[in-house]
Design an enzyme around this catalytic site. Structure first.
Site, PDB file in Angstrom:
ATOM      1  N   SER A 151       0.648  -1.022   0.179  1.00 59.50           N
ATOM      2  CA  SER A 151      -0.299   0.047   0.204  1.00 59.50           C
ATOM      3  C   SER A 151       0.785   1.331   0.023  1.00 59.50           C
ATOM      4  O   SER A 151       1.656   1.642  -0.957  1.00 59.50           O
ATOM      5  CB  SER A 151      -1.106   0.014   1.105  1.00 59.50           C
ATOM      6  OG  SER A 151      -2.095   1.083   1.069  1.00 59.50           O
ATOM      7  N   ASP A 233     -10.257  -5.664  -3.289  1.00 58.87           N
ATOM      8  CA  ASP A 233      -9.651  -4.675  -2.366  1.00 58.87           C
ATOM      9  C   ASP A 233     -10.486  -3.300  -2.539  1.00 58.87           C
ATOM     10  O   ASP A 233     -10.510  -2.768  -3.746  1.00 58.87           O
ATOM     11  CB  ASP A 233      -8.092  -4.326  -2.887  1.00 58.87           C
ATOM     12  CG  ASP A 233      -7.366  -3.480  -2.109  1.00 58.87           C
ATOM     13  OD1 ASP A 233      -7.917  -2.617  -1.663  1.00 58.87           O
ATOM     14  OD2 ASP A 233      -6.105  -3.473  -2.018  1.00 58.87           O
ATOM     15  N   HIS A 270      -7.366  -6.048   0.704  1.00 58.16           N
ATOM     16  CA  HIS A 270      -6.193  -5.230   1.178  1.00 58.16           C
ATOM     17  C   HIS A 270      -5.256  -5.630   2.328  1.00 58.16           C
ATOM     18  O   HIS A 270      -4.415  -5.125   2.714  1.00 58.16           O
ATOM     19  CB  HIS A 270      -6.767  -3.917   1.387  1.00 58.16           C
ATOM     20  CG  HIS A 270      -5.545  -2.623   1.334  1.00 58.16           C
ATOM     21  ND1 HIS A 270      -4.910  -2.507   0.052  1.00 58.16           N
ATOM     22  CD2 HIS A 270      -4.921  -1.927   2.045  1.00 58.16           C
ATOM     23  CE1 HIS A 270      -4.035  -1.494  -0.054  1.00 58.16           C
ATOM     24  NE2 HIS A 270      -3.840  -1.128   1.370  1.00 58.16           N
TER      25      HIS A 270
END
Lengths: 292, 292
Positions: A151, A233, A270
């Site tokens: 991320s 995600d 995620h």
């Protein structure tokens, strides 16, 4: 910059050691990091793979949940887990938001005077931590480094890799990322961070801190890039990650699937459940280059 | 007892699903658990391995840090992660200590009236959760169950396995434990818990909740038991675990190394770094029996 050992845990026949030290790059604040040393580091210096964590994380998330230590042990590779921001600067408002300030350093060097004394995670990760490891005599071969992240940390890994490549330093042999913020000047997270940390705002970021912008300039250099993201995600769906922009820029620049591989993973989200699923695969990807 | 899905994360080609429901065994309080369903559960019912976590933990620790999901996916085994105690009972003092009350249910049924309405983790784990899974139509083959755990959860796994064996129910095919509290009537943690939860105190516990006492009575039954503990485990050094007492009782009863294997792991401590190192090995141990 004397290193102080905070804790040490045997893991997969090696040691996961937490250190702290007063960080010059972070304005003299105390910085923590974790270092995994595989068993073979007792006999010879080993290559090192740096993992950059995402928003709200610390140096512990990747070490505890990533599933990286077992594969790194088998490959004989050290793992470095930095923190995600300076802590304790006391700048007004720095703990108000989960996506800016503490836990959200974005792996850049701040130029906004409000943050520039402390928020220099780029220097911390690329220069200071390797220097600290070397000074402490730890068994790390700094000529063999790679980097990966998740991320915000995927953004960090891609931009540190590419900017080092473009500058000619070529600090890292390979880069990979899980669900990276791949075009941060075009998403809300990146725009907020850059507007806050950088005097030149988003324009300044475009030159230095946007992986999609950087890959477009790298067309003559060989690269080794692997990206995974999940189709479930929510941050991908909200347009915070934009891996398709990165992929298009890479293809437009002339990189093929061997040099830049971007994989869409059906149904993954995620979380660290996603990361740990593909963690072993990423370690093996880097081992190809670190042990070449 | 309708199940409500709290979250679902794809992991290792399967799904890690968090559920909650109103638990009769825990006095009507809301209970959470995690269930990992491997991909092959889409086609047929799969065996189930229950993981009991240690003091202060929740249903998340093992799922996030144990390194169990990847090996369970490869073996085609479901994993059940219960919580470690009821939560929200509101009993005076139940949140004062980290080793008693909330987060420290010790996998028993309380007989002290102060706790007996809520603290019935034995019934919750052995009867209620299997019933809830079956009622919800989840693809679990309850004729193939095994159990493992860490520390207090290692105590739970060993005692639930052995008491079920001794009662003739034989709910579990195999048991394993990381750093279990193996002789709790002889250590401070166990004595505190039993004195608090049980009307008959330590005497009552000796009959039902002490693995070392139970293995001494099991000498005619075949067993499949694996225990790992680390020599750098401070709780081991402090005499909270006492795996040597369990081993001696097992050998005195006539069990050999094939039936009861207790391994001392040099340099490992009490953390999830230790657990994750040997997690894959424990999953494979249970798969031998669950898939036989």
């Amino acid at each position: 910059m004397a290193l102080e050992q905070v804790s040490s845990n045997k893991a997969f026949d090696g040691q996961l050691i937490k250190y702290k030290f007063k960080s010059a790059a972070l304005g003299g604040l105390t910085a923590n990091f974790n270092l995994f040393l595989p068993a073979n580091s007792a006999n010879a210096k080993v290559p090192i793979l740096t993992y950059l964590s995402g928003l709200t994380c610390t140096e512990d998330n990747g070490a505890q949940k990533g599933g990286f230590l077992g594969p790194a042990s088998k490959e004989g590779i050290a793992l470095l887990f930095p923190d995600t921001s300076p802590r304790g600067a006391g700048i007004e408002g720095e703990t108000d938001d989960w996506d800016f300030g503490v836990g959200a350093g974005f792996y850049l060097n701040a130029t906004n005077p409000q943050y520039s004394q402390y928020y220099n995670m780029l220097t911390h990760v690329t220069l200071e931590l390797p220097e600290v490891l070397a000074t402490a005599g730890l068994p790390i071969d700094l000529t063999r480094q790679s980097i990966f992240g998740h991320s915000m940390g995927g953004h960090g890994a891609l931009t540190l890799y590419l900017s080092s490549l473009l500058s000619g330093v070529k600090q890292y042999r390979s880069v990979s990322a899980f669900a990276p913020i791949a075009n941060p000047t075009k998403c809300a997270w990146g725009q907020k961070a850059f507007s806050g940390y950088l005097q030149g705002g988003i324009e300044e970021a475009r030159e230095r801190y946007d992986a999609t912008e950087l890959i477009a300039k790298a067309g003559k250099e060989p690269v080794h890039i692997l990206i995974d993201y999940g189709t479930a995600d929510n941050f991908y769906k909200q347009g915070q990650l934009l891996p398709e922009n990165f992929l298009k820029a890479a293809r437009d620049t002339g990189y093929d699937e061997v040099q830049v591989r971007v994989r869409s993973q059906e149904g993954y989200d995620h979380s660290y459940y996603f990361i740990s699923t593909f963690g072993e695969d990423h370690i093996h990807f880097h081992a190809n280059f670190l042990k070449a």
